[in-house]
Enzyme design. Structure first.
Site, PDB file in Angstrom:
ATOM      1  N   GLU A   1       0.823  -1.207   0.000  1.00  0.00           N
ATOM      2  CA  GLU A   1       0.000   0.000   0.000  1.00  0.00           C
ATOM      3  C   GLU A   1       0.858   1.259   0.000  1.00  0.00           C
ATOM      4  OE1 GLU A   1      -2.435  -3.131   2.292  1.00  0.00           O
ATOM      5  OE2 GLU A   1      -0.337  -2.626   1.937  1.00  0.00           O
TER       6      GLU A   1
ATOM      7  N   ARG B   1       3.468   5.948  -2.726  1.00  0.00           N
ATOM      8  CA  ARG B   1       4.654   6.733  -3.060  1.00  0.00           C
ATOM      9  C   ARG B   1       4.848   6.797  -4.579  1.00  0.00           C
ATOM     10  NH1 ARG B   1       8.647   8.111   0.432  1.00  0.00           N
ATOM     11  NH2 ARG B   1       8.138   7.883   2.640  1.00  0.00           N
TER      12      ARG B   1
ATOM     13  N   CYS C   1      -0.957  -0.357   7.751  1.00  0.00           N
ATOM     14  CA  CYS C   1      -1.552   0.154   6.512  1.00  0.00           C
ATOM     15  C   CYS C   1      -3.003   0.591   6.730  1.00  0.00           C
ATOM     16  CB  CYS C   1      -1.466  -0.902   5.417  1.00  0.00           C
ATOM     17  SG  CYS C   1       0.216  -1.154   4.802  1.00  0.00           S
TER      18      CYS C   1
ATOM     19  N   LYS D   1      -2.698   4.066   7.962  1.00  0.00           N
ATOM     20  CA  LYS D   1      -2.231   4.999   6.930  1.00  0.00           C
ATOM     21  C   LYS D   1      -3.308   5.296   5.901  1.00  0.00           C
ATOM     22  CE  LYS D   1       2.735   4.238   7.388  1.00  0.00           C
ATOM     23  NZ  LYS D   1       4.016   3.952   6.726  1.00  0.00           N
TER      24      LYS D   1
ATOM     25  N   ARG E   1      -5.729   7.647   7.362  1.00  0.00           N
ATOM     26  CA  ARG E   1      -5.155   9.001   7.366  1.00  0.00           C
ATOM     27  C   ARG E   1      -5.255   9.645   5.985  1.00  0.00           C
ATOM     28  NH1 ARG E   1       1.309  10.370   8.178  1.00  0.00           N
ATOM     29  NH2 ARG E   1       1.145  12.597   7.825  1.00  0.00           N
TER      30      ARG E   1
ATOM     31  N   LYS F   1      12.278   9.219   0.506  1.00  0.00           N
ATOM     32  CA  LYS F   1      11.978  10.611   0.866  1.00  0.00           C
ATOM     33  C   LYS F   1      12.913  11.573   0.140  1.00  0.00           C
ATOM     34  CE  LYS F   1      10.120  10.018   5.585  1.00  0.00           C
ATOM     35  NZ  LYS F   1      10.351   8.586   5.838  1.00  0.00           N
TER      36      LYS F   1
END
Length: 467
Positions: free
Chosen positions: A63, A68, A264, A267, A270, A400
């Site tokens: 996920e 990403r 997950c 997340k 969220r 990132k």
């Protein structure tokens, strides 16, 4: 042992083992559907392996990889709109430097399995046909002396065992959504699904199964490996259906080294409030990018559990900044099974020797022109050596650091007088500073934590100070 990309999706007899993984993806729904990102993966790194340079993937669950990859796609689409003036999914917003999604576009998230954590704590009914056995801790079974559960677990994979015969039940057809059109129109076809949700009301159980509510018995639950975060009530760990507490925040398990990665389920819940774009891209967007639907492949499933985990835990969150909301997410289950899922691979193997091993690699794919494919293991591009860590070649395209580089590249190609106000008020330097400067996003995140997710584990800010 980590397989190379050629063996990632198929069974290899050489090692007497079979690797399984999960598949996730983002779909852009137009007149014709287009896959815009995909991800596979089942692993996380432990806390001790985290790096402050932003060059490692902490969480490689499918996920997260898919999301990403989706952010790469969104960045590319913003680049098309803002710098190249080419056709894009974005159109100019009402304020300088801001963009918004074209009204005829929407995104659907497909997952081959329910998200780990709260959405995977599913009641198991005595009569239901099991696609595969629940994952459980053998030591906990032995410790409680519940040998019947252990015996049932062994028998579950045998379609001719007394337990499997007892579980099989024909159910009437119902309608499930195959797709969502431009304006929310849904095309439905009848399928015959498995019934495996004891959270249904007695009346609905009677309607769906034809069985009296008094005859329905919850015999156990499908368990999640995700652990309750400090500050939450915690699991009772009692045998059977009382093993887990539901509705709690959880972190993904590690092998001895605890992870800091939220489940997950947490997340996705969220994302359903803050959007999938993240803080950086919010600088360029008038509104968050929400999913319109989540579709789960054939696996142990409960509609009520999914609703609770992804929507209801945040449903009472209020006073969000303009543009943010608790999205009215559509949740559906498909009757299609992912061929590399644990259940599917187990069924193919039958009584073959060896054990199922979660694949150690993760695959990311994004609908972008440069380097769309990214294969990682242990948080770094596959094949990275210890000596190579820290080099440019040792950074995943969805780390990132690389996502930040893509953001900076986009910003550098836009004239300063056309920057959004959030990027003009002060000089920004680090990844952390750029994220914090997305004030509306940070306000929404603060509100969500205060009202629903107060125990959420956040990484210290020194992990975000890279440039």
């Amino acid at each position: 042992m980590v397989p190379d990309s050629k063996t990632f999706f198929h069974f290899s007899n050489r090692a007497c083992s079979c690797r399984v993984t999960y598949l996730n993806g983002m779909f852009l729904l137009q007149v014709t559907k287009e896959v815009v990102s995909m991800g596979t993966g089942t692993k996380c790194i432990g806390q001790s392996k985290m790096r402050k340079s932003g060059d490692i993937l902490n969480d490689s669950h499918a996920e997260v990889i898919a999301r990403r990859s989706f952010q790469r796609y969104l960045t590319h689409q913003l680049h098309l709109a803002a710098t190249l003036k080419e056709d894009s999914i974005f159109v100019p917003g009402s304020q300088r430097g801001l963009w918004k999604l074209r009204p005829d576009f929407s995104f659907v998230f497909f997952s081959s399995h329910t998200p780990c954590g709260d959405a995977s704590i599913i009641p198991m009914l005595e009569f239901e046909e099991q696609p595969c056995c629940p994952v459980s801790n053998n030591s906990s079974v032995e410790a409680t002396g519940n040998l019947e559960v252990l015996k049932n677990k062994r028998n579950c994979g045998d379609l001719h065992s007394p337990l499997a015969k007892k579980m099989r039940l024909g159910t009437p057809a119902r309608l499930v959504t195959n797709g969502i059109g431009h304006h929310g129109k849904q095309e439905s076809v009848p399928v015959t699904p498995d019934v495996n949700s004891s959270n249904l009301t007695g009346e609905r159980l009677a309607t769906v199964t034809g069985i009296s509510p008094h005859d329905v018995k919850v015999v156990d639950i499908y368990r999640t490996g995700a652990k309750c975060v400090p500050g939450e009530a915690g699991d009772s760990r009692k045998p059977g259906a009382a093993y887990h507490q539901v509705g709690l925040l959880r972190v993904k398990p590690g092998r001895g080294d605890r992870t800091c990665s939220m489940s997950c389920s947490d997340k996705v819940a969220r994302w359903n409030v803050l959007g999938c774009q993240g803080a950086l891209l919010m600088h360029f967007l008038e509104e968050p990018i929400y999913l319109s639907a989540v579709v789960i492949g054939k696996c142990p499933y409960s509609q009520e559990v999914m609703q609770r985990a992804l929507i209801e835990r945040c449903q009472k969150v209020s006073a969000l900044p303009k543009g943010f909301r608790v999205e009215e997410l559509k949740i559906q289950q498909s009757n299609l099974q992912f061929e590399q899922s644990r259940c599917a691979v187990q069924a193919k193997r039958g009584d073959s020797p060896g054990r199922l091993v979660p694949c150690g690699a993760a695959i990311s794919w994004s609908a972008v022109p440069e380097h769309p494919l990214d294969v990682t293991a242990n948080g770094f591009p596959q094949g990275t050596t210890k000596k190579g860590i820290g080099s440019l070649q040792a950074r995943s395209q969805i780390s990132k650091m690389e996502l930040f580089r893509s953001f900076q590249k986009l910003l550098s190609r836009i004239a300063e007088d056309k920057w959004p106000d959030s990027l003009r008020v002060q000089k920004l330097d680090t990844y952390h500073e750029y994220k914090e400067a997305a004030s509306a996003y940070q306000e929404a995140w603060s509100t969500l934590r205060e009202q629903a997710f107060g125990s959420w584990i956040r990484n210290p800010s020194d992990y975000h100070q890279f440039k």
